[in-house]
Motif scaffolding. Sequence first.
Motif, mmCIF file in Angstrom:
data_model
loop_
_atom_site.group_PDB
_atom_site.id
_atom_site.type_symbol
_atom_site.label_atom_id
_atom_site.label_comp_id
_atom_site.label_asym_id
_atom_site.label_seq_id
_atom_site.Cartn_x
_atom_site.Cartn_y
_atom_site.Cartn_z
ATOM 1 N N HIS A 129 41.539 40.594 42.222
ATOM 2 C CA HIS A 129 41.311 41.817 42.171
ATOM 3 C C HIS A 129 41.840 42.553 43.442
ATOM 4 O O HIS A 129 41.389 41.905 44.526
ATOM 5 C CB HIS A 129 39.976 42.540 41.895
ATOM 6 C CG HIS A 129 40.035 43.942 41.538
ATOM 7 N ND1 HIS A 129 39.589 44.764 42.473
ATOM 8 C CD2 HIS A 129 40.241 44.638 40.469
ATOM 9 C CE1 HIS A 129 39.785 46.054 41.899
ATOM 10 N NE2 HIS A 129 39.713 45.992 40.743
ATOM 11 N N VAL A 187 38.363 43.522 45.061
ATOM 12 C CA VAL A 187 37.297 42.689 45.160
ATOM 13 C C VAL A 187 37.711 41.165 45.729
ATOM 14 O O VAL A 187 36.813 40.300 46.137
ATOM 15 C CB VAL A 187 36.565 42.567 43.762
ATOM 16 C CG1 VAL A 187 35.418 41.561 43.611
ATOM 17 C CG2 VAL A 187 36.257 44.073 43.340
ATOM 18 N N LEU A 245 38.430 36.826 41.466
ATOM 19 C CA LEU A 245 37.590 37.319 40.467
ATOM 20 C C LEU A 245 36.952 35.817 39.697
ATOM 21 O O LEU A 245 35.669 35.659 39.281
ATOM 22 C CB LEU A 245 38.236 38.064 39.213
ATOM 23 C CG LEU A 245 38.493 39.205 39.662
ATOM 24 C CD1 LEU A 245 39.700 40.063 38.505
ATOM 25 C CD2 LEU A 245 37.517 40.335 40.203
ATOM 26 N N ASP A 254 31.308 32.444 41.906
ATOM 27 C CA ASP A 254 29.873 32.980 42.328
ATOM 28 C C ASP A 254 29.857 32.640 43.815
ATOM 29 O O ASP A 254 29.744 31.370 44.216
ATOM 30 C CB ASP A 254 28.812 32.294 41.584
ATOM 31 C CG ASP A 254 27.619 32.562 41.920
ATOM 32 O OD1 ASP A 254 27.393 33.831 42.606
ATOM 33 O OD2 ASP A 254 26.580 31.749 41.293
ATOM 34 N N LEU A 307 28.781 40.166 44.875
ATOM 35 C CA LEU A 307 29.814 40.704 43.971
ATOM 36 C C LEU A 307 29.890 39.869 42.475
ATOM 37 O O LEU A 307 30.885 40.251 41.922
ATOM 38 C CB LEU A 307 31.084 40.710 44.807
ATOM 39 C CG LEU A 307 31.081 41.655 46.013
ATOM 40 C CD1 LEU A 307 32.692 41.353 46.540
ATOM 41 C CD2 LEU A 307 30.874 43.012 45.592
ATOM 42 N N LYS A 308 29.192 39.138 42.398
ATOM 43 C CA LYS A 308 29.448 38.395 40.893
ATOM 44 C C LYS A 308 29.109 39.213 39.729
ATOM 45 O O LYS A 308 29.993 39.237 39.030
ATOM 46 C CB LYS A 308 28.274 37.319 40.737
ATOM 47 C CG LYS A 308 28.384 36.361 39.441
ATOM 48 C CD LYS A 308 27.531 35.180 39.266
ATOM 49 C CE LYS A 308 27.912 34.623 38.012
ATOM 50 N NZ LYS A 308 26.901 33.523 37.629
ATOM 51 N N GLU A 309 28.404 40.312 39.805
ATOM 52 C CA GLU A 309 28.145 41.223 38.638
ATOM 53 C C GLU A 309 29.441 42.155 38.388
ATOM 54 O O GLU A 309 30.136 42.278 37.617
ATOM 55 C CB GLU A 309 26.994 42.123 38.891
ATOM 56 C CG GLU A 309 26.788 43.140 37.731
ATOM 57 C CD GLU A 309 25.493 43.778 38.037
ATOM 58 O OE1 GLU A 309 25.619 45.075 37.241
ATOM 59 O OE2 GLU A 309 24.365 43.423 38.475
ATOM 60 N N GLU A 310 29.928 42.405 39.728
ATOM 61 C CA GLU A 310 31.211 43.315 39.604
ATOM 62 C C GLU A 310 32.439 42.350 39.352
ATOM 63 O O GLU A 310 33.408 42.745 38.368
ATOM 64 C CB GLU A 310 31.512 43.623 41.161
ATOM 65 C CG GLU A 310 32.932 44.814 41.229
ATOM 66 C CD GLU A 310 32.506 45.981 40.673
ATOM 67 O OE1 GLU A 310 33.599 46.568 40.183
ATOM 68 O OE2 GLU A 310 31.616 46.440 39.969
ATOM 69 N N ARG A 311 32.450 41.056 39.765
ATOM 70 C CA ARG A 311 33.586 40.438 39.145
ATOM 71 C C ARG A 311 33.434 39.956 37.581
ATOM 72 O O ARG A 311 34.514 40.065 36.930
ATOM 73 C CB ARG A 311 33.478 38.749 39.798
ATOM 74 C CG ARG A 311 33.851 38.815 41.390
ATOM 75 C CD ARG A 311 33.900 37.521 41.870
ATOM 76 N NE ARG A 311 34.061 37.723 43.260
ATOM 77 C CZ ARG A 311 33.250 37.546 44.226
ATOM 78 N NH1 ARG A 311 31.920 37.387 44.101
ATOM 79 N NH2 ARG A 311 33.536 37.393 45.443
ATOM 80 N N THR A 312 32.413 39.865 37.059
ATOM 81 C CA THR A 312 32.003 39.796 35.579
ATOM 82 C C THR A 312 32.481 40.984 35.048
ATOM 83 O O THR A 312 33.197 40.996 33.994
ATOM 84 C CB THR A 312 30.617 39.344 35.381
ATOM 85 O OG1 THR A 312 30.090 38.367 35.998
ATOM 86 C CG2 THR A 312 30.361 39.366 34.055
ATOM 87 N N LYS A 313 32.203 42.216 35.376
ATOM 88 C CA LYS A 313 32.655 43.461 34.876
ATOM 89 C C LYS A 313 34.059 43.445 34.725
ATOM 90 O O LYS A 313 34.784 44.090 33.966
ATOM 91 C CB LYS A 313 32.115 44.647 35.583
ATOM 92 C CG LYS A 313 30.748 44.979 35.327
ATOM 93 C CD LYS A 313 30.236 46.097 36.122
ATOM 94 C CE LYS A 313 28.616 46.326 36.088
ATOM 95 N NZ LYS A 313 28.299 47.486 36.798
ATOM 96 N N LEU A 314 34.843 42.944 35.695
ATOM 97 C CA LEU A 314 36.185 43.080 35.758
ATOM 98 C C LEU A 314 36.918 41.841 35.061
ATOM 99 O O LEU A 314 37.894 42.117 34.514
ATOM 100 C CB LEU A 314 36.740 42.963 37.182
ATOM 101 C CG LEU A 314 36.498 44.365 38.323
ATOM 102 C CD1 LEU A 314 36.695 43.717 39.542
ATOM 103 C CD2 LEU A 314 37.336 45.290 37.788
#
Length: 84
Positions: free
Chosen positions: A24, A27, A30, A51, A56-63
């Motif tokens: 990304h 970010v 991802l 991870d 930023l794991k949650e943001e990576r997951t959302k993307l």
Amino acid sequence: MCPIEVRAELRTLTGGGVAYTLYHAAVGELGQILLQPLSTGGCQMTCEVLDRPDGLKEERTKLLKPLEEQLLSALSPPLPVKRS
């Protein structure tokens, strides 16, 4: 298929599979989506979210999740339509 802010790098895996490493613009990396052939036909798809201890794991997951769902939908055979 990928949003403009996401780019993918393709890598061939041993055994005939492929790995798409996704990045990304803001970010960074991802994670990756792996497609591996099955001996019974078809393929197995695995999504791995990067991870790191950067929070930023949650943001990576959302993307990554919508991209995983789009790819799974594109690869899945359509369900038969029952007509009466």
